[in-house]
Scaffold this motif. Structure first.
Motif, PDB file in Angstrom:
ATOM      1  N   GLU A 137       0.820  -1.198   0.000  1.00 24.47           N
ATOM      2  CA  GLU A 137       0.000   0.000   0.000  1.00 24.47           C
ATOM      3  C   GLU A 137       0.862   1.259   0.000  1.00 24.47           C
ATOM      4  OE1 GLU A 137      -3.314   2.202  -0.358  1.00 24.47           O
ATOM      5  OE2 GLU A 137      -3.210   0.003  -0.396  1.00 24.47           O
ATOM      6  N   VAL A 138       1.988   1.210   0.678  1.00 27.19           N
ATOM      7  CA  VAL A 138       2.908   2.352   0.675  1.00 27.19           C
ATOM      8  C   VAL A 138       3.439   2.591  -0.732  1.00 27.19           C
ATOM      9  CG1 VAL A 138       5.096   3.225   1.574  1.00 27.19           C
ATOM     10  CG2 VAL A 138       3.519   2.015   3.090  1.00 27.19           C
ATOM     11  N   LEU A 139       3.785   1.522  -1.433  1.00 28.92           N
ATOM     12  CA  LEU A 139       4.287   1.659  -2.801  1.00 28.92           C
ATOM     13  C   LEU A 139       3.207   2.216  -3.735  1.00 28.92           C
ATOM     14  CD1 LEU A 139       6.362  -1.635  -3.217  1.00 28.92           C
ATOM     15  CD2 LEU A 139       7.202   0.653  -2.692  1.00 28.92           C
ATOM     16  N   LEU A 140       1.987   1.744  -3.574  1.00 28.90           N
ATOM     17  CA  LEU A 140       0.906   2.242  -4.427  1.00 28.90           C
ATOM     18  C   LEU A 140       0.655   3.731  -4.188  1.00 28.90           C
ATOM     19  CD1 LEU A 140      -1.586  -0.749  -4.113  1.00 28.90           C
ATOM     20  CD2 LEU A 140      -0.274  -0.109  -6.122  1.00 28.90           C
ATOM     21  N   THR A 141       0.670   4.143  -2.926  1.00 27.30           N
ATOM     22  CA  THR A 141       0.509   5.571  -2.623  1.00 27.30           C
ATOM     23  C   THR A 141       1.663   6.380  -3.199  1.00 27.30           C
ATOM     24  OG1 THR A 141      -0.672   5.011  -0.580  1.00 27.30           O
ATOM     25  CG2 THR A 141       0.204   7.253  -0.774  1.00 27.30           C
ATOM     26  N   HIS A 142       2.870   5.829  -3.115  1.00 31.13           N
ATOM     27  CA  HIS A 142       4.041   6.529  -3.668  1.00 31.13           C
ATOM     28  C   HIS A 142       3.934   6.662  -5.191  1.00 31.13           C
ATOM     29  CE1 HIS A 142       8.188   7.862  -3.956  1.00 31.13           C
ATOM     30  NE2 HIS A 142       8.415   6.934  -4.862  1.00 31.13           N
ATOM     31  N   ILE A 143       3.465   5.625  -5.848  1.00 33.99           N
ATOM     32  CA  ILE A 143       3.296   5.688  -7.309  1.00 33.99           C
ATOM     33  C   ILE A 143       2.304   6.779  -7.687  1.00 33.99           C
ATOM     34  CG2 ILE A 143       2.365   4.410  -9.284  1.00 33.99           C
ATOM     35  CD1 ILE A 143       3.636   1.884  -8.066  1.00 33.99           C
ATOM     36  N   ASN A 144       1.244   6.903  -6.903  1.00 30.89           N
ATOM     37  CA  ASN A 144       0.280   7.975  -7.164  1.00 30.89           C
ATOM     38  C   ASN A 144       0.905   9.349  -6.938  1.00 30.89           C
ATOM     39  OD1 ASN A 144      -1.857   9.907  -5.616  1.00 30.89           O
ATOM     40  ND2 ASN A 144      -2.829   8.853  -7.320  1.00 30.89           N
ATOM     41  N   ARG A 145       1.661   9.501  -5.854  1.00 30.65           N
ATOM     42  CA  ARG A 145       2.279  10.790  -5.545  1.00 30.65           C
ATOM     43  C   ARG A 145       3.333  11.180  -6.570  1.00 30.65           C
ATOM     44  NH1 ARG A 145      -1.134  13.395  -2.223  1.00 30.65           N
ATOM     45  NH2 ARG A 145      -1.898  11.983  -0.617  1.00 30.65           N
ATOM     46  N   MET A 146       3.863  10.207  -7.272  1.00 24.01           N
ATOM     47  CA  MET A 146       4.839  10.499  -8.314  1.00 24.01           C
ATOM     48  C   MET A 146       4.180  10.859  -9.643  1.00 24.01           C
ATOM     49  SD  MET A 146       7.892  10.343  -6.981  1.00 24.01           S
ATOM     50  CE  MET A 146       7.079  11.211  -5.653  1.00 24.01           C
ATOM     51  N   GLY A 147       2.852  10.910  -9.666  1.00 21.54           N
ATOM     52  CA  GLY A 147       2.139  11.394 -10.845  1.00 21.54           C
ATOM     53  C   GLY A 147       2.118  10.438 -12.019  1.00 21.54           C
ATOM     54  N   ILE A 148       2.179   9.151 -11.776  1.00 23.35           N
ATOM     55  CA  ILE A 148       2.269   8.191 -12.876  1.00 23.35           C
ATOM     56  C   ILE A 148       0.874   7.792 -13.334  1.00 23.35           C
ATOM     57  CG2 ILE A 148       3.126   5.932 -13.576  1.00 23.35           C
ATOM     58  CD1 ILE A 148       5.316   6.231 -11.509  1.00 23.35           C
ATOM     59  N   ALA A 149       0.641   7.977 -14.623  1.00 24.25           N
ATOM     60  CA  ALA A 149      -0.583   7.538 -15.289  1.00 24.25           C
ATOM     61  C   ALA A 149      -0.187   6.765 -16.534  1.00 24.25           C
ATOM     62  CB  ALA A 149      -1.467   8.730 -15.643  1.00 24.25           C
ATOM     63  N   GLY A 155      -4.096   7.246 -20.315  1.00 17.66           N
ATOM     64  CA  GLY A 155      -3.841   8.094 -19.163  1.00 17.66           C
ATOM     65  C   GLY A 155      -4.566   7.665 -17.909  1.00 17.66           C
ATOM     66  N   PHE A 156      -4.909   6.385 -17.782  1.00 15.74           N
ATOM     67  CA  PHE A 156      -5.595   5.901 -16.583  1.00 15.74           C
ATOM     68  C   PHE A 156      -4.599   5.853 -15.424  1.00 15.74           C
ATOM     69  CE2 PHE A 156      -7.732   2.877 -13.809  1.00 15.74           C
ATOM     70  CZ  PHE A 156      -9.052   3.279 -13.917  1.00 15.74           C
ATOM     71  N   PRO A 157      -4.976   6.351 -14.221  1.00 14.39           N
ATOM     72  CA  PRO A 157      -4.042   6.339 -13.082  1.00 14.39           C
ATOM     73  C   PRO A 157      -3.505   4.942 -12.809  1.00 14.39           C
ATOM     74  CG  PRO A 157      -5.943   7.699 -12.575  1.00 14.39           C
ATOM     75  CD  PRO A 157      -6.243   7.031 -13.891  1.00 14.39           C
ATOM     76  N   THR A 158      -2.187   4.813 -12.787  1.00 12.44           N
ATOM     77  CA  THR A 158      -1.546   3.505 -12.655  1.00 12.44           C
ATOM     78  C   THR A 158      -1.843   2.866 -11.310  1.00 12.44           C
ATOM     79  OG1 THR A 158       0.215   4.218 -14.149  1.00 12.44           O
ATOM     80  CG2 THR A 158       0.669   2.321 -12.756  1.00 12.44           C
ATOM     81  N   ASP A 159      -1.821   3.659 -10.250  1.00 14.00           N
ATOM     82  CA  ASP A 159      -2.023   3.078  -8.919  1.00 14.00           C
ATOM     83  C   ASP A 159      -3.430   2.515  -8.768  1.00 14.00           C
ATOM     84  OD1 ASP A 159      -3.543   5.392  -6.906  1.00 14.00           O
ATOM     85  OD2 ASP A 159      -2.821   5.987  -8.859  1.00 14.00           O
ATOM     86  N   VAL A 160      -4.414   3.116  -9.435  1.00 10.81           N
ATOM     87  CA  VAL A 160      -5.793   2.618  -9.349  1.00 10.81           C
ATOM     88  C   VAL A 160      -5.887   1.239  -9.985  1.00 10.81           C
ATOM     89  CG1 VAL A 160      -8.183   3.043 -10.015  1.00 10.81           C
ATOM     90  CG2 VAL A 160      -6.735   4.950  -9.302  1.00 10.81           C
ATOM     91  N   LYS A 161      -5.277   1.090 -11.157  1.00 11.05           N
ATOM     92  CA  LYS A 161      -5.312  -0.210 -11.824  1.00 11.05           C
ATOM     93  C   LYS A 161      -4.577  -1.274 -11.012  1.00 11.05           C
ATOM     94  CE  LYS A 161      -4.641  -0.285 -16.301  1.00 11.05           C
ATOM     95  NZ  LYS A 161      -3.986  -0.316 -17.636  1.00 11.05           N
ATOM     96  N   LEU A 162      -3.429  -0.898 -10.443  1.00  6.48           N
ATOM     97  CA  LEU A 162      -2.670  -1.864  -9.648  1.00  6.48           C
ATOM     98  C   LEU A 162      -3.404  -2.208  -8.353  1.00  6.48           C
ATOM     99  CD1 LEU A 162       0.928  -0.369 -10.020  1.00  6.48           C
ATOM    100  CD2 LEU A 162       0.065  -2.465 -11.056  1.00  6.48           C
ATOM    101  N   ARG A 163      -4.012  -1.191  -7.732  1.00  7.21           N
ATOM    102  CA  ARG A 163      -4.663  -1.430  -6.445  1.00  7.21           C
ATOM    103  C   ARG A 163      -5.863  -2.368  -6.583  1.00  7.21           C
ATOM    104  NH1 ARG A 163      -4.606   3.293  -4.896  1.00  7.21           N
ATOM    105  NH2 ARG A 163      -3.116   3.255  -3.175  1.00  7.21           N
ATOM    106  N   SER A 164      -6.624  -2.230  -7.660  1.00  7.70           N
ATOM    107  CA  SER A 164      -7.799  -3.084  -7.832  1.00  7.70           C
ATOM    108  C   SER A 164      -7.406  -4.545  -7.948  1.00  7.70           C
ATOM    109  CB  SER A 164      -8.585  -2.645  -9.077  1.00  7.70           C
ATOM    110  OG  SER A 164      -7.781  -2.801 -10.240  1.00  7.70           O
ATOM    111  N   SER A 165      -6.297  -4.818  -8.611  1.00  9.79           N
ATOM    112  CA  SER A 165      -5.856  -6.207  -8.749  1.00  9.79           C
ATOM    113  C   SER A 165      -5.137  -6.703  -7.498  1.00  9.79           C
ATOM    114  CB  SER A 165      -4.934  -6.335  -9.968  1.00  9.79           C
ATOM    115  OG  SER A 165      -4.535  -7.666 -10.150  1.00  9.79           O
ATOM    116  N   ALA A 166      -4.317  -5.844  -6.886  1.00 10.78           N
ATOM    117  CA  ALA A 166      -3.594  -6.252  -5.679  1.00 10.78           C
ATOM    118  C   ALA A 166      -4.550  -6.528  -4.532  1.00 10.78           C
ATOM    119  CB  ALA A 166      -2.600  -5.174  -5.290  1.00 10.78           C
ATOM    120  N   LYS A 167      -5.630  -5.749  -4.444  1.00  9.66           N
ATOM    121  CA  LYS A 167      -6.602  -5.956  -3.379  1.00  9.66           C
ATOM    122  C   LYS A 167      -7.324  -7.284  -3.539  1.00  9.66           C
ATOM    123  CE  LYS A 167     -10.413  -3.605  -1.047  1.00  9.66           C
ATOM    124  NZ  LYS A 167     -11.281  -2.402  -1.057  1.00  9.66           N
TER     125      LYS A 167
END
Length: 645
Positions: A137-149, A155-167
């Motif tokens: 979860e820390v890594l996913l939040t960091h990926i979002n804070r780094m502005g990665i889409a 241009g879909f937010p990368t952390d959202v796609k990763l979080r849905s599968s990781a969860k």
């Protein structure tokens, strides 16, 4: 052979539809270049799918390289960062790369000189070289804070796609999309050739977050050098359960759902997400950005762009900061405008033409095409649809574009949606094969925009109706509560009046009787006082007659001695004085009773009138009693004095 064995052995499947346009990979052998930073950068707040983040900077503020300019406040927001150090000049609407040519809020930065940039250290961000010891979860939040889409175009937010599968913890296959199937574009190809090791680092990070069973790097077979470099990087790094799979050249094999079909043989419905089937797809450029963010604390501030088209003297791949003006970029590579100038952002199939080149490069801008006159000439003008069905055979989404086009032209929105408008990926295959040269994709995009506008209007109307209904309900509830309170107050007053009337009737009767008795006693006392006055007056007259020296007749009482006469005269004077004092006391008592009565009458009216009347009568009786008592006391004192004499 099971499906897993086929995936591990690189067995491929086919997807329905698709075309084979000219590749025109002119810049495939051009290495990535770097060009000087411009004088100004214009950074749109919205460079991804979702709402823009909250602004953190103000005009006149100096920012460092990699410093965040916005801050996300919701899951679908992604921040932007300053690519270089400089001063914020304005936060105002400016042109953005969009076919409509409309403006959006942007941050305009005046870049520092190269010497000043060397003096200013970049903004420091956290990094996680030992990411395996960090919570996911820390890594996913960091990926979002780094502005990665997503850098593939959506241009879909990368952390959202990763979080849905990781969860869900159900990732079976991780597919790294290196197909780059659209003509002209070669930025991903050059990235895989020159920075394959960094891509593998990003794959390792994603594998730690998703924990997939197997990882596939899909690359079209027209990129042999990229395939070789990635294979060598996999062997060198020792990453497990990962392989490079060559896929045939066919457009649009790079679309996520088509690529999943090619690799796994599974067709994902367009009303579902691939993560629900245990499959996650990410572009190679996105994976590269994840590696920089996690391992080096580097936010997404630059990207590689293919600059091509025969109207340019030089065509190449260049790594530039986000916010770089497209006009300045074309000028740097010596653009010669044809008689019909046209600038395309994106590929020739899914890209769009911009009306003004004074717009910036954003996160989803992977290619800038400046075609010459011969590259954009149409073979013939647009004519009516002949319903040949070629578009239906070429559509990879299994749609019937000519029917969909008819609904769009007729503005039948509901019918267009039922015909599968939302399933259209706007790949352009139908327009490419249409013999009538109909601009099908343009119509579909316009219809989607129109439906979106209609939906927004309906949502606003619905929200207004809901607000009105809630207001009416609130007003009705308030009116009901007021009516209940009023009824309760009236009932309370009636009960009090009824109870007061029942208790005051016998009290009023008793008070009247007592008042009559006191009145009778007062009259008797007044008569006694009057008789006493008359007696005193007669005695005084008698005393005066005796004092004049007139002799009484012989038949009367003999003359009294002088001492006795003097005593009687003194007694008469005393009685006269007492009578006058009694009269004054009675007069004062009456005045006092009248004043008390007036005060009692002004103190209240209504239901307490009987009580006030009783109080008045009582005050009058009390005053008379006090006057009578005072008179009796004085008479007693006078009798005592007489006896002493």
């Amino acid at each position: 052979m099971s499906r897993w064995d086929k995936i591990k052995n690189g067995v491929l499947f086919r997807f329905k539809g698709g075309i084979y346009p000219p590749e025109n990979k002119i810049t495939a052998d051009k290495p990535i270049e770097h060009i000087p930073d411009p004088e100004y950068l214009v950074l749109p707040l919205k460079q991804h799918s979702g709402a823009p983040a909250d602004i953190l900077v103000k005009p006149g503020q100096h920012v460092l390289a990699d410093e965040p300019l916005t801050s996300p406040s919701s899951p679908m927001q992604v921040p932007i960062h300053a690519p270089v150090s400089g001063t914020v000049e304005a936060v105002a609407p400016a042109g953005v790369p969009h076919p409509s040519g409309f403006k959006e809020p942007c941050i305009r930065i005046k870049c520092d000189t190269p010497e000043e940039q060397q003096k200013n250290a970049p903004f420091s961000h956290d990094s996680y070289p030992d990411y395996t010891s960090v919570d996911r979860e820390v890594l996913l939040t960091h990926i979002n804070r780094m502005g990665i889409a997503g850098l593939g175009g959506a241009g879909f937010p990368t952390d959202v796609k990763l979080r849905s599968s990781a969860k869900a913890e159900n990732c079976q296959v991780l597919i790294i999309n290196g197909a780059e199937c659209e003509p002209y574009i070669t930025c991903d190809d050059r990235l895989m050739q020159e920075r394959a090791d960094r891509i593998i680092e990003g794959i390792r990070v994603l594998q730690y977050i998703l924990n997939p069973v197997y990882t596939v790097i899909a690359v079209e077979n027209n990129k042999p050098e990229a395939i070789r470099k990635l294979s060598e990087a996999i062997q060198t790094s020792g990453v497990e359960n990962t392989r490079v799979t060559e896929i045939p050249v066919k457009y649009p094999s790079g679309a996520a759902r088509n690529l999943i079909t090619v690799i796994t043989g599974i067709e994902i419905p367009y009303n579902a997400r691939s993560t629900a089937y245990g499959i996650v797809v990410h572009n190679v450029s996105t994976v590269y950005a994840v590696a920089d963010a996690v391992l080096r604390g580097k936010p997404l501030t630059h990207r590689i762009v293919t600059v091509t088209g025969t109207a340019l003297e030089k065509q190449t791949n260049v790594e530039i900061p986000l916010g770089y003006s497209i006009r300045e970029l074309l000028t740097h590579f010596r653009y010669h405008a044809p008689s019909t100038p046209r600038i395309i952002v994106g590929g020739p199939m899914m890209g769009f033409t911009i009306h003004n080149a004074d717009v910036p490069v954003i996160k989803t801008s992977n290619c800038i095409i400046a075609p010459a006159q011969h590259e954009i000439e149409r073979t013939k003008p647009q004519v009516n649809c002949i319903r040949c069905g070629r578009c239906a055979r070429a559509c990879p989404s299994r749609l019937i574009p000519y029917e969909l086009y008819a609904f769009c032209v007729a503005n039948e929105h509901e019918s267009a949606l039922k015909c599968g408008l939302k399933s259209c990926i706007e790949c352009g295959c139908c327009s490419f094969v249409c013999p009538s040269a109909i601009r099908l994709i343009a119509e579909f995009r316009q219809e989607k925009a129109q439906i979106k506008i209609e939906k927004l209007k309906k949502d606003k109307i619905k929200a207004a109706k809901e607000r009105y209904t809630l207001k009416q309900q609130k007003l009705a509830e308030e009116e009901r509560l007021r009516a209940e309170r009023k009824a309760a107050a009236l009932a309370k007053i009636k009960n009090q009046q009824a109870s007061a009337g029942a208790s005051e009737k016998p009290a009023a009767a008793g008070a009247d009787a007592e008042l009559e008795a006191r009145k009778k006693a007062a009259l008797e006392k007044a008569a006694a006082i009057k008789a006493a006055r008359a007696k005193a007056k007669a005695e005084a007259a008698q005393a005066e007659t005796a004092g004049t020296g007139v002799k009484a007749p012989a038949s009367q009482t003999p003359a009294e001695p002088a001492a006795e006469k003097a005593s009687k005269s003194a007694d008469l004077e005393e009685r006269k004085r007492i009578a006058l004092e009694k009269a004054a006391a009675i007069k004062a008592a009456r005045a006092k009773a009248k004043a008390e009565a007036a005060q009692a009458e002004t103190a209240g009216t209504g239901a307490k009138a009987l009580e006030k009347a009783a109080a008045i009568k009582a005050a009058r009786a009390k005053a008379k009693e006090e006057a009578a008592g005072a008179g009796q006391a004085k008479e007693t004192s006078a009798d005592k004095n007489k006896g002493e004499q």
